[in-house]
Write an enzyme that holds these catalytic residues in place. Structure first.
Site, short mmCIF file in Angstrom:
data_model
loop_
_atom_site.label_atom_id
_atom_site.label_comp_id
_atom_site.label_asym_id
_atom_site.label_seq_id
_atom_site.Cartn_x
_atom_site.Cartn_y
_atom_site.Cartn_z
N LYS A 16 19.00 -28.13 -10.51
CA LYS A 16 20.36 -28.63 -10.79
C LYS A 16 20.48 -29.08 -12.26
CE LYS A 16 21.83 -27.47 -6.85
NZ LYS A 16 22.14 -28.12 -5.60
C1 LIG Z 1 22.29 -28.04 -4.10
C2 LIG Z 1 23.54 -28.19 -3.34
C3 LIG Z 1 23.67 -29.09 -2.28
C4 LIG Z 1 22.52 -29.82 -1.66
O1 LIG Z 1 21.74 -30.57 -2.48
P1 LIG Z 1 20.21 -30.86 -2.11
O2 LIG Z 1 19.85 -31.92 -3.08
O3 LIG Z 1 19.45 -29.58 -2.32
O4 LIG Z 1 20.15 -31.33 -0.71
C5 LIG Z 1 24.92 -29.26 -1.69
N1 LIG Z 1 25.97 -28.54 -2.09
C6 LIG Z 1 25.90 -27.64 -3.07
C7 LIG Z 1 27.12 -26.88 -3.46
C8 LIG Z 1 24.67 -27.41 -3.72
O5 LIG Z 1 24.59 -26.48 -4.66
#
Ligand SMILES: *Cc1c(COP(=O)(O)O)cnc(C)c1O
Length: 371
Positions: free
Chosen positions: A186
């Site tokens: 991210k």
């Molecule tokens: C990455 C992501 C999540 C979930 O996040 P995690 O930290 O991996 O649980 C939720 N929604 C979207 C759109 C994402 O890209």
């Protein structure tokens, strides 16, 4: 001839105080979910997001779950969610025993619109989860207006969009609750981790309670509701604080990468659509995603395979949720989502991507669509 190095689609970069802060946790013994880094990370995050409150949690998915629980979502309720998103968005609704009502997306931004939402409201609708997909902000004003008029909540899934803005405001604090993710790929990372932002005092208290086993903040071992252990550790927060200190640098790097892609891929305009950015927002370019035009001879997966052979890792776009087994509904027709999801390809996007790497990716992509 030297073999060109492999280019990964994503890569975390730790070039700030990460090591120093983690070492401090280990030496001080504050490694669990109590400690100064949790507090500092939350305070700094709230400041960056222009939100009154920020609450860290174990990952973005449980952040979405907490958000919906705090808003009182339960069995029998419906929450409108775009079909074009990562599955966690809809799963959080399902965890609450509620139903995710899947909606189509806008042709330009690939995100959910007020018009799409309006057609899916029923007496059971409790709220909407918008998703700032791939880092492009959702057009929030018409959605907030529609939802306020109907007494529906708005949750912003901002997992992919930290640093993006809507009409100059940071996304995440425009709806009732915003949720961010710090997974390894991210915008900034804590390994696994998440954050909720809100301006509402009632929701802040609810999130705090549910995140920490439902324990009364003033009375130890006195649990007032069935809560969850969704806390973040001080070690994760130490990494997160160091990453947040460099947020502007991370954002700047992604803007550089996107601008360079736009320049080098411009000549491919007949074969691929480049990401569009609406004048009312800024894109944080979590991923630089292109879409092959419908007339191109090769399909997306063939182009991806050819790039992989050239040492370039890519990702297909998310499959529409209404095509995946848990949410499959072949009678549901969401033409924009179906078309884009089949043609879109995520190119490597990270702060470590050099100009020669971008040139190599552009020329391999050009070869792949031309031959
Ligand atoms: C990455 C992501 C999540 C979930 O996040 P995690 O930290 O991996 O649980 C939720 N929604 C979207 C759109 C994402 O890209």
């Amino acid at each position: 001839m030297p073999i060109p190095h492999r280019i990964p689609v994503a890569r975390p970069i730790f070039n700030g105080n990460e090591t120093k802060y983690v070492q401090d946790c280990l030496e001080s013994g504050w490694i669990s979910s109590v400690g100064k880094y949790v507090e500092r990370f939350e305070a700094e995050f709230a400041r960056h997001s222009a939100a009154r409150h920020a609450f860290s949690c174990a990952n973005g998915t449980c952040g979405l779950h907490l958000a919906l629980l705090a808003l009182g979502v339960g069995p029998g309720d419906e929450v409108i969610v775009p079909s074009f998103t990562y599955i966690a968005s809809a799963n959080a609704v399902t965890y609450c025993g509620a139903r995710a009502i899947l909606a189509d997306c806008d042709r330009d931004t690939w995100t959910i619109s007020a018009d799409e939402i309006a057609t899916r409201i029923t007496p059971r609708t409790k709220g909407v989860m918008v998703v700032h997909l791939y880092g492009h902000p959702v057009d929030m004003d018409p959605i907030v207006e529609l939802c306020r008029a109907r007494n529906l909540f708005v949750v912003e899934d901002a997992a992919e969009a930290q640093g993006a803005t809507y009409k100059e405001a940071p996304i995440g604090a425009i709806g009732d609750i915003g949720v961010f993710s710090f997974f390894g790929n991210k915008m900034i990372t804590t390994g696994e981790g998440g954050m909720l932002t809100t301006n509402r005092e009632d929701l802040a208290a609810r999130i705090k309670l549910l995140r920490n086993q439902g324990v009364d903040p003033k009375r130890r071992y006195w649990h007032t509701v069935v809560g969850y252990n969704y806390r973040m550790t001080n070690v994760q927060a130490a990494i997160g604080l160091a990453q947040l200190e460099k947020l502007e640098w991370h954002l700047g790097e992604r803007r550089r990468v996107a601008a360079s892609y736009a320049q080098h891929l411009g000549p491919l305009g007949k074969s691929i659509d480049l990401p569009q950015v609406k004048s009312w927002g800024t894109h944080c370019f979590w991923m630089y995603v292109v879409a092959l035009k419908p007339g191109v001879r090769k399909n997306r997966d063939e182009v991806a395979a050819q790039l992989a052979e050239a040492g370039i890792e890519t990702r297909p776009a998310f499959y529409p949720l209404h095509h995946l087994p848990p949410y499959e509904d072949r009678s549901l027709k969401l033409p924009v989502t179906e078309s884009i999801a089949a043609r879109a390809l995520c190119l490597p996007t990270h702060a470590g991507l050099s100009e020669p790497d971008i040139e190599r990716i552009a020329s391999e992509l050009q070869r792949a669509v031309a031959t």
